[in-house]
Design an enzyme around this catalytic site. Structure first.
Site, PDB file in Angstrom:
ATOM      1  N   SER A 164      30.644 -28.591 -38.263  1.00 29.57           N
ATOM      2  CA  SER A 164      30.695 -27.325 -39.007  1.00 29.57           C
ATOM      3  C   SER A 164      32.092 -26.765 -39.201  1.00 29.57           C
ATOM      4  O   SER A 164      32.248 -25.746 -39.879  1.00 29.57           O
ATOM      5  CB  SER A 164      29.814 -26.280 -38.318  1.00 29.57           C
ATOM      6  OG  SER A 164      28.451 -26.554 -38.544  1.00 29.57           O
ATOM      7  N   LYS A 167      32.965 -26.145 -42.724  1.00 21.72           N
ATOM      8  CA  LYS A 167      32.648 -24.886 -43.398  1.00 21.72           C
ATOM      9  C   LYS A 167      33.903 -24.077 -43.687  1.00 21.72           C
ATOM     10  O   LYS A 167      33.896 -23.194 -44.554  1.00 21.72           O
ATOM     11  CB  LYS A 167      31.669 -24.068 -42.550  1.00 21.72           C
ATOM     12  CG  LYS A 167      30.254 -24.639 -42.467  1.00 21.72           C
ATOM     13  CD  LYS A 167      29.346 -23.698 -41.690  1.00 21.72           C
ATOM     14  CE  LYS A 167      27.875 -24.135 -41.713  1.00 21.72           C
ATOM     15  NZ  LYS A 167      27.588 -25.190 -40.748  1.00 21.72           N
ATOM     16  N   SER A 219      27.448 -20.008 -38.194  1.00 22.76           N
ATOM     17  CA  SER A 219      27.461 -21.402 -38.636  1.00 22.76           C
ATOM     18  C   SER A 219      26.133 -21.779 -39.276  1.00 22.76           C
ATOM     19  O   SER A 219      25.621 -22.889 -39.103  1.00 22.76           O
ATOM     20  CB  SER A 219      27.779 -22.354 -37.478  1.00 22.76           C
ATOM     21  OG  SER A 219      28.276 -23.580 -37.961  1.00 22.76           O
TER      22      SER A 219
END
Length: 478
Positions: A164, A167, A219
């Site tokens: 993640s 991101k 997240s």
């Protein structure tokens, strides 16, 4: 859409630290340009476990069947908390991921500087500078957030799964393109996202601002897909993300999922994550989102059950923010195959540092704190080993005419899972089905969501050497 967003890597939250998590930390060779004194571990999280006997075939305890991202280690069996171990029991625990292999590079063309072509720990420290903390990351980098000078690193250009932390690139790409007040109507495909979700409800409206908060604080993968659709669609967003990576000279990165969930062929590096984090921190809205401790996520009414849900609070899962004085971000990540990844930043006495970490088997904030402490204490006492380049300042690295031995890929850590050249192996169909069942939830829910031992350092000379857009696939393996 639901097909491409059905995955089986479900554990995106930080795992608690325990005895099993400290076992199997493996040493890798260190590349050092000076000879600093040996480091003392900053916390118990980074100490190697006591030696255990080797696994013996046919022993009383049969070897368990582990997942592809795990390895077997013997752990002590004790009858009570105060007793000594009476036996050793085989146990599955998460193993550091194996870096992807890639073509050799001419060190003089490696982005950020030729020293960054090395694997292992890289530092140029003068007399009296302590060694770097012993942490379990496969790869890491410590740099000055303002100047871009890299203070130290370990295998900074190794290709690993970003989880993640990707991101950060998603946000960096979309924040300038989307109005925070723009409304996104949730689709069934977004709601069906695997892994951590904020709890979007199909057919209900969500402000872009709320989706950025959920994606960067919690997240949330459903929020990442909602933002991708707002940015022009899943494929267009990926194209924009990869174009942004090339603009930033992040040539180790191929993005194939806006959420960072594992996708065959998706990879990045500690160096590239530092480029993303540094560029994103220049955005005011990004800095605001990542430092929020709490936000209210909209509720809504389920089309299927007709049940109405009130707005609810979502937390920031970045534990560094609440545990490290001066922390200002940035983003944790985890999947089964990537293990824990992290981009962190902190400010002390007018200096800001950024740390990126990949491939750790612990989600603890303490190894990050130890790297930051070392950086703040020694930033003026080391010679930078390279720098984080600005947009458009570098070209993709070139292949050497002859591959120098010093930059040959190192063997994976002894405790790592055996893997093919393309990285950690893909899961079995049965594992996919089991994990899918675990995330088949039909109501909104907030889910709060991380060592190789640095060996003795030696003096070396850098060997001179005379010297991707992958096909995007939309079927997910995690």
């Amino acid at each position: 859409m639901s097909t491409r967003r059905t995955r089986w890597a479900v554990a995106c939250a930080a795992w608690p630290l325990g005895l099993v998590m400290t076992l199997g930390y493996a040493a890798q060779p260190a590349t050092a340009l000076t000879a600093p004194s040996a480091a003392s571990a900053a916390s118990a999280d980074m100490l190697p476990a006591a030696a255990a006997p080797a696994l013996v075939p046919g022993a009383a305890h049969p070897t368990p069947s582990c997942q592809e991202w795990q390895t077997v280690t013997l752990v002590p069996k004790v009858p009570s908390a105060s007793a000594s171990p009476t036996s050793w029991v085989p146990w599955c625990h998460n193993a550091p991921p194996t870096p992807f292999t890639h073509a050799a590079r001419d060190p003089d063309t490696v982005v950020g500087g030729p020293l960054l072509a090395h694997t292992g720990v890289i530092v140029q420290a003068g007399p009296g500078v302590p060694g770097l903390p012993e942490v379990g990351d496969v790869s890491y980098l410590i740099a000055d957030l303002d100047t871009g000078e890299i203070l130290a690193a370990k295998s900074p250009h190794a290709w690993l799964r970003p989880a993640s932390t990707l991101k950060t690139l998603t946000a960096l790409t979309l924040i300038p393109r989307l109005d925070p007040k723009q409304v996104v109507v949730a689709t069934d495909g977004q709601v069906a996202a695997n892994g951590t979700r904020a709890g979007m409800i199909a057919g209900n409206p969500y402000p872009v601002r709320s989706l950025f908060e959920a994606m960067l604080m919690l997240s949330a993968n459903d929020a990442a897909y909602g933002l991708a659709d707002a940015g022009g669609g899943y494929d267009k967003t990926l194209a924009l993300m990869n174009a942004k990576a090339r603009q930033l000279c992040a040539f180790d990165t191929v993005a194939l999922d806006p959420s960072g969930l594992d996708e065959p062929g998706q990879h990045s590096s500690a160096y590239d994550l530092a480029l993303f984090g540094r560029a994103a921190m220049a955005l005011r809205d990004f800095r605001k989102y990542i430092t929020m401790r709490d936000a209210v996520f909209p509720g809504g009414t389920s089309k299927r059950t007709k049940q109405t849900y009130k707005p609810f609070h979502i937390p920031n899962i970045n534990r560094l923010l609440v545990n490290y004085p001066g922390a200002i971000g940035i983003k944790p990540g985890r999947t089964n195959h990537a293990q824990h990844t992290f981009i962190g930043a902190a400010t002390r006495k007018g200096r800001s540092l950024i740390v990126t970490q990949m491939g750790s088997t612990t989600g603890s904030w303490k190894p990050t704190a130890a790297l930051l402490d070392w950086g703040f204490a020694n930033a003026d006492r080391v010679t930078p080993i390279g720098r984080l380049v600005g947009p458009g300042e570098a070209s993709p690295p070139k292949a050497p005419r002859e591959v120098p031995a010093a930059i040959q890929p190192t063997a994976p850590a002894a405790s790592a899972v055996a893997a093919p050249a393309s990285g950690t192996p893909r899961p079995t169909a049965s594992a996919h089905a089991a994990a899918t069942r675990r995330v088949a939830l039909d109501r909104p829910f907030p889910i709060p969501g991380r060592g190789a031992i640095a060996g003795a350092v030696v003096v070396i000379s850098l060997l001179a050497g005379a010297g991707t857009w992958l096909a995007r696939r939309r079927r997910h393996d995690n």
